[in-house]
Motif scaffolding. Structure first.
Motif, PDB file in Angstrom:
ATOM      1  N   CYS A 148       0.836  -1.205   0.000  1.00 32.98           N
ATOM      2  CA  CYS A 148       0.000   0.000   0.000  1.00 32.98           C
ATOM      3  C   CYS A 148       0.868   1.251   0.000  1.00 32.98           C
ATOM      4  CB  CYS A 148      -0.916   0.001   1.223  1.00 32.98           C
ATOM      5  SG  CYS A 148      -1.941   1.489   1.332  1.00 32.98           S
ATOM      6  N   PHE A 149       0.540   2.160  -0.891  1.00 34.50           N
ATOM      7  CA  PHE A 149       1.139   3.486  -0.944  1.00 34.50           C
ATOM      8  C   PHE A 149       0.059   4.461  -0.485  1.00 34.50           C
ATOM      9  CE2 PHE A 149       3.425   0.824  -3.831  1.00 34.50           C
ATOM     10  CZ  PHE A 149       4.741   1.250  -3.759  1.00 34.50           C
ATOM     11  N   PRO A 150       0.084   4.873   0.785  1.00 32.00           N
ATOM     12  CA  PRO A 150      -1.040   5.618   1.356  1.00 32.00           C
ATOM     13  C   PRO A 150      -1.258   7.002   0.774  1.00 32.00           C
ATOM     14  CG  PRO A 150       0.783   5.546   2.902  1.00 32.00           C
ATOM     15  CD  PRO A 150       1.143   4.635   1.766  1.00 32.00           C
ATOM     16  N   LEU A 151      -0.256   7.594   0.166  1.00 35.30           N
ATOM     17  CA  LEU A 151      -0.383   8.968  -0.328  1.00 35.30           C
ATOM     18  C   LEU A 151      -0.274   9.084  -1.838  1.00 35.30           C
ATOM     19  CD1 LEU A 151       1.903  10.582   2.368  1.00 35.30           C
ATOM     20  CD2 LEU A 151      -0.596  10.499   2.345  1.00 35.30           C
ATOM     21  N   ALA A 152      -0.078   7.989  -2.530  1.00 28.40           N
ATOM     22  CA  ALA A 152       0.249   8.015  -3.952  1.00 28.40           C
ATOM     23  C   ALA A 152      -0.757   8.765  -4.814  1.00 28.40           C
ATOM     24  CB  ALA A 152       0.420   6.597  -4.482  1.00 28.40           C
ATOM     25  N   ASP A 153      -2.020   8.691  -4.489  1.00 30.89           N
ATOM     26  CA  ASP A 153      -3.046   9.336  -5.310  1.00 30.89           C
ATOM     27  C   ASP A 153      -3.999  10.146  -4.433  1.00 30.89           C
ATOM     28  OD1 ASP A 153      -3.993   9.891  -7.835  1.00 30.89           O
ATOM     29  OD2 ASP A 153      -5.377   8.202  -7.869  1.00 30.89           O
ATOM     30  N   PHE A 154      -3.494  10.662  -3.318  1.00 29.50           N
ATOM     31  CA  PHE A 154      -4.301  11.429  -2.362  1.00 29.50           C
ATOM     32  C   PHE A 154      -4.363  12.879  -2.825  1.00 29.50           C
ATOM     33  CE2 PHE A 154      -4.506  13.345   2.095  1.00 29.50           C
ATOM     34  CZ  PHE A 154      -5.876  13.190   2.181  1.00 29.50           C
ATOM     35  N   GLU A 155      -5.500  13.264  -3.377  1.00 31.35           N
ATOM     36  CA  GLU A 155      -5.668  14.562  -4.053  1.00 31.35           C
ATOM     37  C   GLU A 155      -5.217  15.768  -3.214  1.00 31.35           C
ATOM     38  OE1 GLU A 155      -6.201  17.057  -7.106  1.00 31.35           O
ATOM     39  OE2 GLU A 155      -6.461  14.897  -7.272  1.00 31.35           O
ATOM     40  N   PRO A 156      -5.633  15.911  -1.955  1.00 29.70           N
ATOM     41  CA  PRO A 156      -5.171  17.088  -1.197  1.00 29.70           C
ATOM     42  C   PRO A 156      -3.654  17.146  -1.057  1.00 29.70           C
ATOM     43  CG  PRO A 156      -7.015  16.061  -0.072  1.00 29.70           C
ATOM     44  CD  PRO A 156      -6.604  15.130  -1.194  1.00 29.70           C
ATOM     45  N   PHE A 157      -3.025  16.005  -0.950  1.00 29.08           N
ATOM     46  CA  PHE A 157      -1.569  15.951  -0.800  1.00 29.08           C
ATOM     47  C   PHE A 157      -0.886  16.323  -2.104  1.00 29.08           C
ATOM     48  CE2 PHE A 157       2.397  13.794   0.651  1.00 29.08           C
ATOM     49  CZ  PHE A 157       2.473  14.392   1.896  1.00 29.08           C
TER      50      PHE A 157
END
Length: 152
Positions: free
Chosen positions: A50-59
């Motif tokens: 798991c890549f927790p931030l890979a596609d996290f829009e706000p980030f």
């Protein structure tokens, strides 16, 4: 370099940015520019990377400096782990399938024409999810090999 790994049932491992830290907290002696993770066997269920931030829009909308600062926060690992555990939108999960490989870069491109690597990429933070054993079994194991592409 390559390293074989096995992941036991219900053991999540966090490998922040895909590289080891030296005693001084840097990775200057063995920078891992990229990682290839080879899946050596199938698992009944779970066991995703798991890549927790890979596609996290706000980030994705904040500056690289703001991302770096967030990665240094004391609660960063806990929050990232929860994003994976709850399969929060924006997390990217890759299921292990024998014969598959997963490639990611651990560093950003260098700024300008420099031949060196850029800063560590916070989006490369990843973890192994727990494996769900088959019915009637109490455990399961995921086998994988890391191939680290180091920069001398």
């Amino acid at each position: 370099s390559m390293r074989l790994k096995s992941f036991g049932d219900c053991r999540a491992s966090w490998e922040k940015h895909g590289r080891p830290l030296d005693a001084d907290g840097s990775s200057s002696h063995c920078p891992r520019y990229a990682t290839v993770l080879y899946f050596l066997g199938d698992v009944p269920d779970g066991g995703e990377t798991c890549f927790p931030l890979a596609d996290f829009e706000p980030f994705l909308r904040i500056t690289p400096d703001e991302r770096w600062a967030m990665g240094d926060r004391a609660d960063f690992l806990e929050n990232a782990t929860k994003r994976c555990a709850f399969r929060t939108p924006g997390s990217v999960l890759v299921a292990p399938r024998r014969g598959d490989a997963l490639l990611w870069y651990n560093h950003l491109p260098p700024p300008g024409p420099s031949p060196a690597m850029g800063e560590l990429d916070v989006f490369a933070a990843h973890m192994a999810m727990a494996i769900v054993p088959e019915e009637g079994h109490t455990s399961a194991v995921k086998y994988a090999a890391n191939h680290w592409l180091n920069v001398p």
